[in-house]
Design a protein around this motif. Structure first.
Motif, PDB file in Angstrom:
ATOM      1  N   UNK A 115      81.654  84.623  43.551  1.00 26.71           N
ATOM      2  CA  UNK A 115      82.520  83.777  44.380  1.00 26.71           C
ATOM      3  C   UNK A 115      83.943  84.179  44.039  1.00 26.71           C
ATOM      4  N   UNK A 116      84.953  83.874  44.911  1.00 27.96           N
ATOM      5  CA  UNK A 116      86.211  83.974  44.674  1.00 27.96           C
ATOM      6  C   UNK A 116      86.587  83.260  43.457  1.00 27.96           C
ATOM      7  N   UNK A 117      86.066  82.058  43.383  1.00 32.57           N
ATOM      8  CA  UNK A 117      86.482  81.066  42.328  1.00 32.57           C
ATOM      9  C   UNK A 117      86.074  81.677  40.925  1.00 32.57           C
ATOM     10  N   UNK A 118      84.785  82.222  40.826  1.00 28.87           N
ATOM     11  CA  UNK A 118      84.543  82.920  39.606  1.00 28.87           C
ATOM     12  C   UNK A 118      85.263  84.100  39.338  1.00 28.87           C
ATOM     13  N   UNK A 119      85.544  84.858  40.330  1.00 28.72           N
ATOM     14  CA  UNK A 119      86.405  85.980  40.144  1.00 28.72           C
ATOM     15  C   UNK A 119      87.565  85.639  39.614  1.00 28.72           C
ATOM     16  N   UNK A 120      88.331  85.061  40.182  1.00 27.40           N
ATOM     17  CA  UNK A 120      89.600  84.589  40.080  1.00 27.40           C
ATOM     18  C   UNK A 120      89.732  84.022  38.421  1.00 27.40           C
ATOM     19  N   UNK A 121      88.842  83.082  38.000  1.00 29.51           N
ATOM     20  CA  UNK A 121      88.920  82.593  36.933  1.00 29.51           C
ATOM     21  C   UNK A 121      88.701  83.877  35.717  1.00 29.51           C
ATOM     22  N   UNK A 122      87.795  84.779  35.963  1.00 29.10           N
ATOM     23  CA  UNK A 122      87.490  85.775  35.100  1.00 29.10           C
ATOM     24  C   UNK A 122      88.744  86.732  35.288  1.00 29.10           C
ATOM     25  N   UNK A 123      89.360  87.032  36.150  1.00 29.05           N
ATOM     26  CA  UNK A 123      90.629  87.706  36.368  1.00 29.05           C
ATOM     27  C   UNK A 123      91.653  87.027  35.285  1.00 29.05           C
ATOM     28  N   UNK A 124      91.731  85.808  35.593  1.00 29.37           N
ATOM     29  CA  UNK A 124      92.818  85.163  34.792  1.00 29.37           C
ATOM     30  C   UNK A 124      92.566  85.100  33.222  1.00 29.37           C
ATOM     31  N   UNK A 125      91.126  84.963  32.780  1.00 31.68           N
ATOM     32  CA  UNK A 125      90.905  85.075  31.642  1.00 31.68           C
ATOM     33  C   UNK A 125      91.351  86.403  30.753  1.00 31.68           C
ATOM     34  N   UNK A 126      91.101  87.569  31.810  1.00 32.14           N
ATOM     35  CA  UNK A 126      91.583  88.799  31.014  1.00 32.14           C
ATOM     36  C   UNK A 126      92.871  88.709  31.200  1.00 32.14           C
ATOM     37  N   UNK A 127      93.639  88.262  32.044  1.00 37.50           N
ATOM     38  CA  UNK A 127      95.236  88.512  32.084  1.00 37.50           C
ATOM     39  C   UNK A 127      95.863  87.710  30.831  1.00 37.50           C
ATOM     40  N   UNK A 128      95.062  86.527  30.626  1.00 39.23           N
ATOM     41  CA  UNK A 128      95.724  85.646  29.423  1.00 39.23           C
ATOM     42  C   UNK A 128      95.245  86.283  28.214  1.00 39.23           C
ATOM     43  N   UNK A 129      94.396  86.925  28.103  1.00 39.74           N
ATOM     44  CA  UNK A 129      94.078  87.597  26.938  1.00 39.74           C
ATOM     45  C   UNK A 129      95.217  88.949  26.538  1.00 39.74           C
ATOM     46  N   UNK A 130      95.376  89.586  27.784  1.00 38.74           N
ATOM     47  CA  UNK A 130      96.468  90.542  27.524  1.00 38.74           C
ATOM     48  C   UNK A 130      97.634  89.768  27.070  1.00 38.74           C
ATOM     49  N   UNK A 131      97.997  88.735  27.605  1.00 39.91           N
ATOM     50  CA  UNK A 131      99.188  88.299  27.246  1.00 39.91           C
ATOM     51  C   UNK A 131      99.222  87.647  25.447  1.00 39.91           C
ATOM     52  N   UNK A 132      98.056  87.258  25.254  1.00 44.24           N
ATOM     53  CA  UNK A 132      97.683  86.833  23.735  1.00 44.24           C
ATOM     54  C   UNK A 132      98.236  87.965  23.028  1.00 44.24           C
ATOM     55  N   UNK A 133      97.856  89.398  23.531  1.00 46.83           N
ATOM     56  CA  UNK A 133      98.046  90.458  22.664  1.00 46.83           C
ATOM     57  C   UNK A 133      99.264  91.138  23.000  1.00 46.83           C
ATOM     58  N   UNK A 134     100.283  90.452  23.510  1.00 50.16           N
ATOM     59  CA  UNK A 134     101.661  91.054  23.703  1.00 50.16           C
ATOM     60  C   UNK A 134     101.907  91.791  24.850  1.00 50.16           C
TER      61      UNK A 134
END
Lengths: 438, 438
Positions: free
Chosen positions: A239-258
């Motif tokens: 679903x769009x919702x699940x994909x968006x949540x996943x995409x955001x989780x990866x983006x946030x992790x990238x940010x946490x790693x600077x």
């Protein structure tokens, strides 16, 4: 305007449907045919796909071998080596597990592919999680902590090996006899808890510096690994919702790693059965999957929590059954399955809609995948899609001829390759030398 | 009449001379050029060579990197995958160590190459013996007993994986939907002291069944391993007597293992600098190796046990020195070096004769390698030769144009390929199923 990325799933050479090997027009020997792989990659390149993606995971094959081809390439690196010399622009991405491979061997082979393809290699760095895979190595599967610990060390070490020759280290000046600049070639001397290497590798930088890291997975461990190392995530969401949540989780992790979150691209899966209209698409899928209907009916029962009769595939579900149906909270595909059932399709057609497949399925004319992709892309659910045609033989061409032009016309997909390296075509920077982040 | 076999040594793409990368006409970027490798393999195929042979051994490179290219292919399997699709008859043999590779990975990759090349793959199964190699894996080198123990287990296991699909296991009948015959696909379930695997592999037999086993080495351990498993031995010997003794040792070992000794072929090394005459051949070698003269003079001193002056390369050795010279018993090349010195050549020319190279060296017109090969072959010192041209760029063509026709005219070398598989062209039987000997 930002454009979407598109990759092609290239597995056993037949296509993603279990019945693809038997389909009309398909060469039944495609499983061992490198000609078939090359033609398929060339078809995707004609459609300006950014990459082909080869899954892997050498596990058990005996359960379905009488009726189905194994899911994988004979060997992903040999396939990509064949494709490398007969394509020019498309990225070449192979899955390689850090669990049962020595980092030095992985480093060497992917870097050699990167040289051979003039900067088009990508490594989908994963861990192996099945005991059936471990058994092929005479081992049992390590714990998740051990597998991810080894994966982190392996990727760090491999990037260091890739970077062990500086950008201008390779002089090769015939007049002076100066082959390489020793000061720009550094042993890496990394020794971790799981793996180690002295290095250096003996391969100079490619046109893109070094291969691009991909990752496939959706767990917190995957977020962490990809956020640290990956530029592309091969996702799976219904679903769009699940994909968006996943995409955001990866983006946030990238940010946490600077890192800049735009340096990590989330690619959602999509399976296509392209046909003149919905009815033809469903009929095509029925031919492809008919041997699986009994088990799929049984699975659909569990998804909807209602009894179904696999001897009566031609009727729609009764209103009584539909009222009683409750989508299973354990299967994210269940709500969509019920929605299709409520549209009044026969039991056979409900299943033919692909409600029990690994990714969203579109059966119908080219505008339908295009609409789906636009919807997800504009909703921030994906930076692109990896396409699994039901049958590669005609399914890649169908996508290229009928979906790609619509996406291009709508301004959602590039008209042509931006450059000749994978990094150029993904819009991520070249990488040379030892990564300063690790 | 029995014919000799010929293989081409394919290393870093330049040739076997350390100065090859700088030589006139050579593309200085051949190190990373798969085009160059393909052209070189095609040249050997034009000369009806039975195989190309790629050594490997990913060790230290830093010592000579300023003036010399690393000795190896970027990756042997990627090179052969590139060559496989652009040649038709020539055998493709890559070195792969059992010491730092998982058997399942080796089995898979060599079998995939065998499929891709339509039955032309060979595996030179060796152990790694250098701590510089081990360091790239973050390890120290195991003992000889451990290395050979693991090698025996690995080869046995890999042959079993290769044979895990019976000859007719792959049905792929589209009408009946019968993909493969489960009864002809057997898990191997081997678990040794060092390695194990459940299997089966998921690759059907190739046109030759499975890849051919090669081995390189001359120790008693090598005799034992090759006698048990190998069909071809890549040898290194400086005299007919030594080569014959080695060949006999391998043949006797094969007999001890219940095999026909003719099933094991001993291939001696030969380095060639083909030129119009001896003088031109020596001059060519002087250009190629001049940066190495000081160290080679110093080494020649030790071989002959006399003081030599590397500032006076133009004079022959004095009679006094020649009388005082004693060939070193520790270097099998010493007697030949003294013989050349006594012919009155200058110090520069003595070294240019290749008296300190890894194999016998012929510098001169095509008839000289042909004579050498005939002499060795007819003396029972070799079943064939692996040729290391000084410079691949023109040295392969020179051999093909100037040596091969003489050998063919003398009835010593085949006029054309016997078949399309490596086994056909080596004259050894196809192999299917799990080897009953192990």
């Amino acid at each position: 305007m930002k454009k979407m990325l598109i990759g092609l799933h290239l597995g056993n050479g037949y296509g993603s449907s279990p019945g693809a090997w038997r389909f009309s027009g398909v060469n039944p020997q495609s499983y061992t045919s490198y000609d078939a792989r090359v033609q398929q990659a060339q078809a995707a390149e004609r459609g300006k796909f950014q990459f082909i993606f080869l899954p892997d995971g050498p596990g058990a094959i005996m359960a379905d071998i009488e009726s189905e081809a194994p899911n994988f390439n004979l060997d992903v690196m040999m396939t990509l080596a064949a494709v490398a010399r007969e394509t020019e622009y498309i990225g070449l991405v192979a899955t390689g597990s850090t669990t049962f491979n020595e980092p030095f061997n992985l480093a060497r082979q992917y870097k050699a592919l990167d040289i051979m393809s003039h900067g088009r290699a990508g490594w989908n760095a994963i861990t192996s999680s099945g005991n059936d895979v471990a058994a092929n190595y005479g081992k049992i599967i390590p714990t998740s902590a051990e597998r991810y610990g080894r994966a982190h060390e392996s990727i760090q070490l491999i990037q260091a090996l890739w970077g062990s020759w500086g950008k201008d280290a390779w002089i090769h000046d015939q007049k002076t006899g100066y082959f390489a600049d020793k000061d720009q070639i550094v042993p890496i001397n990394l020794q971790g808890k799981f793996v180690g290497s002295r290095g250096p590798l003996y391969i100079p930088p490619s046109e893109q510096g070094q291969p691009v890291i991909f990752h496939a997975g959706g767990s917190p461990n995957a977020h962490e690994l990809a956020g640290r190392f990956a530029n592309v995530v091969i996702g799976a969401a219904f679903t769009i919702e699940d994909a968006r949540a996943q995409r955001n989780a990866f983006r946030e992790s990238a940010e946490r790693h600077g890192r800049n979150p735009d340096e990590i691209k989330y690619i959602a899966g999509l399976m296509t059965s392209i046909a003149g209209n919905r009815r033809e698409g469903l009929d095509r899928r029925i031919i492809l999957t008919q041997h699986l209907f009994p088990q799929r009916v049984s699975y659909l029962q569990q998804m909807l929590g209602i009894p179904l009769n696999d001897k009566d595939l031609d009727s729609p579900l009764s209103q009584t059954l539909l009222n009683a149906a409750r989508p299973s909270p354990y299967d994210p595909r269940s709500s969509h399955a019920l929605k299709i059932a409520k549209e009044g399709w026969s039991l056979r057609d409900i299943i033919a809609h692909g409600v029990i497949d690994y990714h969203p399925v579109i059966a119908g004319p080219g505008i339908e995948p295009a609409d789906h992709m636009q919807r997800w892309f504009e909703a921030g659910a994906a930076d692109g899609f990896w396409i699994s045609p039901d049958v590669n033989f005609d399914g890649i061409d169908a996508f290229v001829n009928e979906v790609v032009p619509i996406l291009q016309q709508r301004g959602l997909f590039h008209q042509d390759y931006e450059g000749k390296t994978l990094r150029e075509n993904l819009g991520i920077p070249d990488q040379y030398g030892v990564d300063p982040r690790v």
